[in-house]
Write a protein that holds these residues in place. Structure first.
Motif, mmCIF file in Angstrom:
data_model
loop_
_atom_site.group_PDB
_atom_site.id
_atom_site.type_symbol
_atom_site.label_atom_id
_atom_site.label_comp_id
_atom_site.label_asym_id
_atom_site.label_seq_id
_atom_site.Cartn_x
_atom_site.Cartn_y
_atom_site.Cartn_z
ATOM 1 N N VAL A 1 32.740 13.957 -59.035
ATOM 2 C CA VAL A 1 34.176 13.152 -58.364
ATOM 3 C C VAL A 1 35.133 12.989 -59.532
ATOM 4 O O VAL A 1 36.473 12.785 -58.442
ATOM 5 N N ALA A 2 34.731 12.835 -60.966
ATOM 6 C CA ALA A 2 36.551 12.600 -61.463
ATOM 7 C C ALA A 2 37.470 14.202 -61.092
ATOM 8 O O ALA A 2 38.790 13.668 -61.089
ATOM 9 N N ASP A 3 36.612 14.975 -61.285
ATOM 10 C CA ASP A 3 37.710 16.218 -61.017
ATOM 11 C C ASP A 3 38.038 16.236 -59.492
ATOM 12 O O ASP A 3 39.290 16.885 -59.053
ATOM 13 N N LEU A 4 37.759 15.791 -58.301
ATOM 14 C CA LEU A 4 37.775 16.502 -56.920
ATOM 15 C C LEU A 4 38.799 15.264 -57.321
ATOM 16 O O LEU A 4 39.908 15.236 -56.532
ATOM 17 N N ALA A 5 39.224 14.237 -57.427
ATOM 18 C CA ALA A 5 40.228 12.984 -57.796
ATOM 19 C C ALA A 5 41.353 14.148 -58.383
ATOM 20 O O ALA A 5 42.196 13.898 -57.793
ATOM 21 N N SER A 6 40.457 14.169 -59.091
ATOM 22 C CA SER A 6 42.266 15.140 -59.677
ATOM 23 C C SER A 6 42.042 16.196 -58.985
ATOM 24 O O SER A 6 43.938 16.060 -59.172
ATOM 25 N N LEU A 7 42.286 17.098 -58.291
ATOM 26 C CA LEU A 7 42.805 17.756 -57.826
ATOM 27 C C LEU A 7 43.719 17.792 -56.464
ATOM 28 O O LEU A 7 44.481 17.811 -56.072
ATOM 29 N N PHE A 8 42.494 16.289 -55.904
ATOM 30 C CA PHE A 8 44.148 15.124 -54.938
ATOM 31 C C PHE A 8 45.218 15.459 -56.105
ATOM 32 O O PHE A 8 46.061 15.080 -55.561
ATOM 33 N N ASN A 9 45.057 14.485 -56.544
ATOM 34 C CA ASN A 9 46.032 13.738 -57.671
ATOM 35 C C ASN A 9 47.123 15.095 -58.054
ATOM 36 O O ASN A 9 48.074 14.895 -57.846
ATOM 37 N N GLN A 10 46.055 16.081 -58.347
ATOM 38 C CA GLN A 10 47.653 16.931 -58.569
ATOM 39 C C GLN A 10 48.547 17.245 -57.643
ATOM 40 O O GLN A 10 50.002 17.959 -57.492
ATOM 41 N N LEU A 11 47.706 16.984 -56.203
ATOM 42 C CA LEU A 11 48.456 17.799 -55.340
ATOM 43 C C LEU A 11 49.388 16.700 -54.736
ATOM 44 O O LEU A 11 50.318 17.063 -54.048
ATOM 45 N N TRP A 12 49.432 15.636 -54.668
ATOM 46 C CA TRP A 12 50.050 14.811 -54.353
ATOM 47 C C TRP A 12 51.025 14.446 -55.394
ATOM 48 O O TRP A 12 52.479 14.315 -55.008
ATOM 49 N N LEU A 13 51.369 15.023 -56.841
ATOM 50 C CA LEU A 13 52.216 15.052 -57.750
ATOM 51 C C LEU A 13 52.813 16.340 -57.069
ATOM 52 O O LEU A 13 54.358 15.677 -56.815
ATOM 53 N N ARG A 14 53.221 17.309 -56.628
ATOM 54 C CA ARG A 14 53.489 18.193 -55.874
ATOM 55 C C ARG A 14 53.918 17.401 -54.197
ATOM 56 O O ARG A 14 55.498 18.401 -54.949
ATOM 57 N N CYS A 15 53.611 17.064 -54.209
ATOM 58 C CA CYS A 15 54.822 16.489 -52.685
ATOM 59 C C CYS A 15 54.557 15.959 -53.133
ATOM 60 O O CYS A 15 56.206 15.830 -52.088
#
Length: 371
Positions: free
Chosen positions: A157-171
């Motif tokens: 689940v931590a990796d899935l959260a990292s996936l979201f966090n990276q896109l949030w940072l990008r946006c």
């Protein structure tokens, strides 16, 4: 930024089939959220299902839960202004990924096709659904769409959260706190895989590697059967060496009729190689499921030309006997509701169908040449 994730043991993955099963579970999870909710969806359409999610997210904001939502600019074009206002007024931080703009030209094709929800960074939902009535309540022909979602707990689940966090940072340009490590919850070995357009195609690479090494079976369910040359070649080779290769694809009900017709140009060579092709009849097959021997892949990616060229996608790969059995049973049930296309029946199809397939195949080839 390129991201790659490792395999994690100690996870629990539950397969949920169709909206009447997974939507109530997802809404219940939102109601129990205590600190954070992260949602990322391609297809978001104002309607009854979205009303329920907006109400649940509003209640969560009132409890002090930090709610962030990413909606794709094209998939969310039927998210009404009123509903956007309701979300933002409630306190939901709403981000539209790559809003449509004429001056962007072909950059408008780049879409966020992922479907992900994270609850308190301890519980994740991933699969192929959108927040739209088509997945549960629509009475249109071919509905509700046949879809699967997975509920995931454990270290992955931590990796899935990292996936979201990276896109949030990008946006947004704003970094979120790194996800915390999660305790083991089960026996499943799980890895997150991605597609980021032509830049990163881990999902495709993983599928090809498993097909090349397949010993007994390759079963694939996909909504849009437009596989790349490398995937078609791998499927034919697997069938020729005696592997049980079955393709479960959308039948007469689809939201992209041109794909339905254009995809038929691949049938002949696959059928002649021994690949078995089944068209799902009752409604629109929207699920994306791969089963190769003991390996399972589930998520948002259809493995078609368009997904692999333009989209952000996310899947999970799972190795666990219990989930393997459930996926096997799901596909076997679905096969009972299919019409199998044989090489003999395919060669006898009427001329007007061949013309329609040829026309749409040529058009699809022109579209795929767009830079």
């Amino acid at each position: 930024m390129r991201q790659r994730f490792n395999w994690h043991g100690g996870n629990r993955v539950e397969l949920m089939v169709d909206g009447e099963t997974f939507f109530p579970v997802m809404l219940s999870a939102i109601e129990q959220a205590q600190s954070s909710l992260r949602l990322e969806f391609y297809l978001v359409i104002s309607g009854k299902i979205l009303d329920r999610f907006i109400q649940a997210l509003t209640d969560a904001c009132r409890r002090g839960v930090d709610v962030k939502l990413i909606v794709d600019g094209f998939g969310g074009r039927h998210l009404s202004r009123a509903d956007r206002h309701r979300l933002q007024t409630a306190g939901v931080e709403l981000v539209i990924y790559n809003p449509l703009q004429l001056q962007k030209l072909t950059r408008n094709f780049a879409r966020d096709h992922r479907k992900l929800m994270l609850v308190d960074e301890r519980l994740a939902f991933i699969g192929g659904t959108g927040l739209a009535d088509e997945y549960w309540l629509s009475e249109r022909s071919g509905c509700p769409w046949h879809e699967v979602m997975c509920q995931v707990e454990g270290p992955v689940v931590a990796d899935l959260a990292s996936l979201f966090n990276q896109l949030w940072l990008r946006c947004t340009g704003k970094a979120l706190s790194p996800p915390s490590a999660q305790p083991e919850k089960g026996q499943a070995l799980v890895r997150v895989t991605m597609v980021q357009g032509l830049y990163q195609q881990d999902i495709k690479v993983a599928f090809l590697n498993h097909v090349h090494a397949a010993r007994e079976r390759v079963w694939l369910a996909t909504a849009y059967f437009m596989p790349s040359l490398s995937i078609r070649s791998a499927l034919r080779k697997a069938a020729r060496r005696g592997v049980d290769v079955r393709m479960l694809v959308a039948g007469p009900y689809t939201d992209q009729f041109w794909v339905y017709h254009a995809s038929k140009r691949y049938y002949r060579r696959l059928l002649n190689a021994g690949v078995r092709i089944y068209e799902y009849q009752p409604r629109f097959l929207h699920a994306k499921v791969g089963l190769v021997d003991e390996w399972v892949s589930l998520g948002s990616c259809n493995l078609d030309h368009w997904n692999l060229r333009w989209n952000l996608e996310a899947n999970i790969e799972v190795v666990e006997p219990e989930l393997q059995l459930r996926v096997e049973q799901l596909i076997e049930r679905d096969l009972e509701q299919c019409v199998e296309i044989t090489a003999e029946s395919w060669s006898r199809r009427p001329w007007h169908r061949k013309v329609k397939e040829l026309v749409w195949a040529l058009i699809s080839q022109l579209v795929l040449k767009i830079k």
